[in-house]
Each structure stands twice: as structure tokens, then as C-alpha cells.
Design a protein around this motif. Structure first.
Motif, short mmCIF file in Angstrom:
data_model
loop_
_atom_site.label_atom_id
_atom_site.label_comp_id
_atom_site.label_asym_id
_atom_site.label_seq_id
_atom_site.Cartn_x
_atom_site.Cartn_y
_atom_site.Cartn_z
N SER A 8 0.84 -1.20 0.00
CA SER A 8 0.00 0.00 0.00
C SER A 8 0.87 1.26 0.00
CB SER A 8 -0.94 0.00 1.21
OG SER A 8 -0.22 -0.09 2.42
N ALA A 10 0.06 5.11 1.03
CA ALA A 10 -1.08 5.70 1.73
C ALA A 10 -0.78 7.08 2.28
CB ALA A 10 -1.48 4.78 2.89
N ASP A 12 -1.40 8.62 5.89
CA ASP A 12 -1.70 8.13 7.24
C ASP A 12 -1.97 9.32 8.18
OD1 ASP A 12 -1.24 5.52 6.47
OD2 ASP A 12 0.63 5.29 7.60
N GLY A 26 2.55 7.28 4.18
CA GLY A 26 2.52 5.98 4.84
C GLY A 26 2.23 4.87 3.85
N GLY A 27 1.82 3.73 4.38
CA GLY A 27 1.56 2.56 3.55
C GLY A 27 2.69 1.56 3.68
N TRP A 80 -5.50 6.09 5.66
CA TRP A 80 -5.67 5.26 6.85
C TRP A 80 -5.41 6.12 8.08
CZ3 TRP A 80 -1.95 4.05 10.61
CH2 TRP A 80 -2.36 3.10 11.55
N ARG A 91 -2.90 -0.38 19.30
CA ARG A 91 -3.35 0.60 18.32
C ARG A 91 -4.73 0.20 17.82
NH1 ARG A 91 0.19 0.56 13.04
NH2 ARG A 91 -1.09 -1.16 12.38
N ASN A 122 2.24 -5.76 3.04
CA ASN A 122 0.83 -5.93 3.38
C ASN A 122 -0.17 -5.27 2.42
OD1 ASN A 122 -1.63 -6.18 4.77
ND2 ASN A 122 -1.20 -4.33 5.99
N MET A 146 -1.63 -8.94 7.57
CA MET A 146 -2.19 -8.31 8.77
C MET A 146 -3.46 -9.06 9.17
SD MET A 146 -3.87 -4.74 7.30
CE MET A 146 -4.33 -4.05 8.88
N LEU A 148 -6.48 -8.28 9.38
CA LEU A 148 -7.65 -8.09 8.52
C LEU A 148 -7.80 -9.22 7.51
CD1 LEU A 148 -9.89 -6.11 7.38
CD2 LEU A 148 -8.13 -5.20 5.89
N THR A 230 4.16 3.34 13.81
CA THR A 230 3.52 2.97 12.54
C THR A 230 4.58 2.66 11.48
OG1 THR A 230 1.75 4.53 13.06
CG2 THR A 230 1.85 3.71 10.79
N GLY A 231 4.42 1.51 10.86
CA GLY A 231 5.34 1.15 9.78
C GLY A 231 6.60 0.44 10.23
N GLY A 233 6.96 -2.59 11.39
CA GLY A 233 7.00 -3.95 10.83
C GLY A 233 7.38 -3.93 9.35
N ASP A 234 6.85 -2.96 8.63
CA ASP A 234 7.17 -2.84 7.19
C ASP A 234 8.64 -2.44 7.01
OD1 ASP A 234 4.35 -3.15 6.65
OD2 ASP A 234 4.12 -1.07 7.27
#
Ligand code: AMP
Length: 299
Positions: A8, A10, A12, A26-27, A80, A91, A122, A146, A148, A230-231, A233-234
């Protein structure tokens, strides 16, 4: 060698107990691509809308990210929004506006199809698989996911897992996917689903690799202050794949060190909102922090 990253891209909007920042870059692909760019060439596949700010394109360009695979469509960029509790490991998602992401059909430019290293960051597992079908014999394919997709696209994810070399997920996702609380039975089930390399992320506690060579415990760099995770993990998996693609000697020889590099890039990510801190970091600072982490874990 280059690494191909799809995921993604994005805007954020992030709220922490201390501050709020709207519409940051983001993304999963953005974080992973910038992280990988410390080590070598990166090709990115994603989609943005007409509202995507020029300064974010310039950020990608500063990191020499190949943008031939970045689609620009009419409509709005994926937006997001998330809010962190005082304990920043917790979160909740406040808002997801899909925009142009809703009809995203990742198409690889011809120059991307022979990339040896592929990171399926993701996004929906059906899209991750669609990218794989366009590749010509990649050497090492890793996917992230993720919760989801475990909830709404399990069949697609199980299909994808059979085609992967490596799978990266966090510990709660591993529990959800395998219905196992304990590490060893969970790893056994995850390997049975396809991937030879399974990496379980444990947030500020680091990560664990299970591979044909056995286990490796990768530490997280101890941060004095976390601004926005945020991010992370990516960034971890992006840094790992970037390092692997730039190293000689094959995956088994380098994957442990690659994880440590990924862990260090993730630590920088947590020190600022969105990509604000990672954007300013140099390769020398990454190397310095790897040295520190090596000293901290030597016994
Ligand atoms: P992480 O902190 O590693 O979980 O990654 C956060 C990133 O995931 C943010 O930059 C979001 O833009 C992105 N993101 C959030 N929800 C989704 C989704 N449904 N699909 C793809 N990316 C997402």
C-alpha cells in the motif's frame, strides 16, 4: 541485486497520546521501500490518487526508488487513520478510506518481472498473488500480512502461502492463524502451510526466525523514546529484504544479519512520525546502530 516491493501507498493520519499528525506519507510499500533503499536498488509497485502530494514523490526519489510501477489514478489516495494507547503496542484503526486502492490492479512494468528478490508487503493476499503470477522465476519471495486478511481473506492467504519462500507475521497473527499459543507448535503449522522461512515479529521484543538452519532470535534496538511505531513492521521486513538483495553468498548465509539490519531500520522508523525520521537517516547511522546492537547482545 534489486528488490521488488508491492504494497500500500497511503496517507496516514496518526494520533498518539502526545501528538496528532494528519496525512503523512505511509503505507506498507512506502515504509518497506525506504527501508530497503539503504542497501541497494528498489522497485516499487503501488497506487496513488490525484491528491498525492508532490513532496512525497520527491521523498521516494530522494531514496532512488524506481517509480515506474507506481500507478497514478483519478480519485483519492488510500487514507488510513490510527490511534495509539499510552502503551504504544496497542493501536486501533479509526478510519480506512480505500479511494483508488479499491480498484488497485498491480501491473508490473517489463523491467520489474525479473527482480530476484520480491517483497509482497501488506495488501490483500489475492493482489500479492497477482503480482507473483507476473514474475519470472524470482529467487526469494517473502510476504507480510495483517489480521484483517486472516479475518476476511483466509482462503486467498492459504493459497498464497504455498508459493512463498518466507512469511512474516506478528505473534498475535501467528496465534490466530494456527490456533496455537506456544511457539513450536505454531511454527510447525506455519511451515506446513508452505514457507521454509517463518519470521514472527514481537514488536519491541524483536523477532524470531525459523528456517531449515534452525532458530534465530533477533533483538530489537532498545529505544529511549518511541514517537510513532507505525510502519515499524514494514521497515523491518523492507530493511531485511534490501540487505539480503545487496549481499553475496545467498539467503542462508545472510538472513540473520539481514534481520538485525531490518530491526535497526525499524528502530529509526519509531523515532519519528510516519517516515519523517527514516527519511533523514544515513547508511552510516544504520551501520553504527547495528554495531551498538551487536555489542549489546554479545555474550
Ligand atoms: P504497521 O505499523 O507495520 O502495521 O503498518 C502500518 C501501515 O499499514 C500504515 O502506513 C498504513 O497505511 C498501512 N495499512 C493500514 N491498513 C492497511 C490495509 N488494510 N492494507 C494495506 N495497508 C494498510
Amino acid at each position: 541485486m534489486s528488490v521488488l516491493i508491492v504494497g500500500s501507498t497511503a496517507l496516514d493520519s496518526i494520533k498518539t497520546p502526545k501528538a496528532e499528525n494528519p496525512r503523512l506519507l505511509g503505507g506498507s510499500a512506502s515504509h518497506a521501500a525506504v527501508a530497503a533503499s539503504f542497501f541497494g536498488p528498489v522497485k516499487m509497485v503501488g497506487v496513488v490518487g490525484e491528491d498525492f502530494p508532490k513532496r512525497y514523490v520527491q521523498l521516494y526519489e530522494r531514496h532512488s526508488i524506481d517509480l515506474e510501477g507506481l500507478q497514478r489514478l483519478q480519485g483519492k489516495t488510500f487514507h488510513w487513520s490510527g490511534e495509539y494507547e499510552l502503551n504504544m503496542n496497542n493501536r486501533r484503526t479509526l478510519l480506512t478510506e480505500l479511494g483508488v486502492f479499491e480498484t488497485f490492479n498491480p501491473q508490473l512494468p517489463a523491467s520489474y518481472t525479473s527482480s530476484p528478490f520480491v517483497l509482497l508487503a501488506n495488501i490483500a493476499p489475492s493482489l500479492q498473488e497477482h503480482v507473483l503470477t507476473q514474475m519470472r522465476k524470482p529467487q526469494f519471495v517473502v510476504a507480510d500480512t495483517m489480521d484483517l486478511w486472516l479475518n476476511i481473506a483466509m482462503a486467498d492467504l492459504l493459497k498464497l502461502l504455498k508459493r512463498l519462500d518466507g512469511f512474516v507475521l506478528n505473534d498475535s497473527e501467528a496465534k490466530q492463524l494456527t490456533s496455537e499459543d506456544d511457539l513450536f507448535p505454531a511454527l510447525k503449522k506455519l511451515h506446513k502451510l508452505g514457507p521454509k522461512y517463518v519470521i514472527i515479529k514481537q514488536g519491541s521484543h524483536g523477532s524470531i526466525l525459523s528456517s531449515p538452519q534452525g532458530l534465530f532470535i533477533c533483538p530489537a534496538y532498545p529505544l529511549k523514546k518511541v514517537v510513532d511505531p507505525t510502519g515499524a513492521g514494514d521497515s523491518f521486513v523492507g530493511g531485511m529484504m534490501g540487505y539480503l538483495a545487496s549481499s553475496k553468498g545467498g539467503v542462508d548465509k545472510n538472513i540473520r544479519r539481514a534481520m538485525v539490519y531490518g530491526s535497526v531500520v525499524a528502530s529509526f522508523c519509531c523515532e519519528g512520525f510516519g517516515l519523517q525520521r527514516t527519511d533523514k537517516v544515513t547508511r552510516a547511522q544504520v551501520d553504527e546502530r547495528v554495531k551498538e546492537l551487536t555489542a549489546l547482545t554479545k555474550f
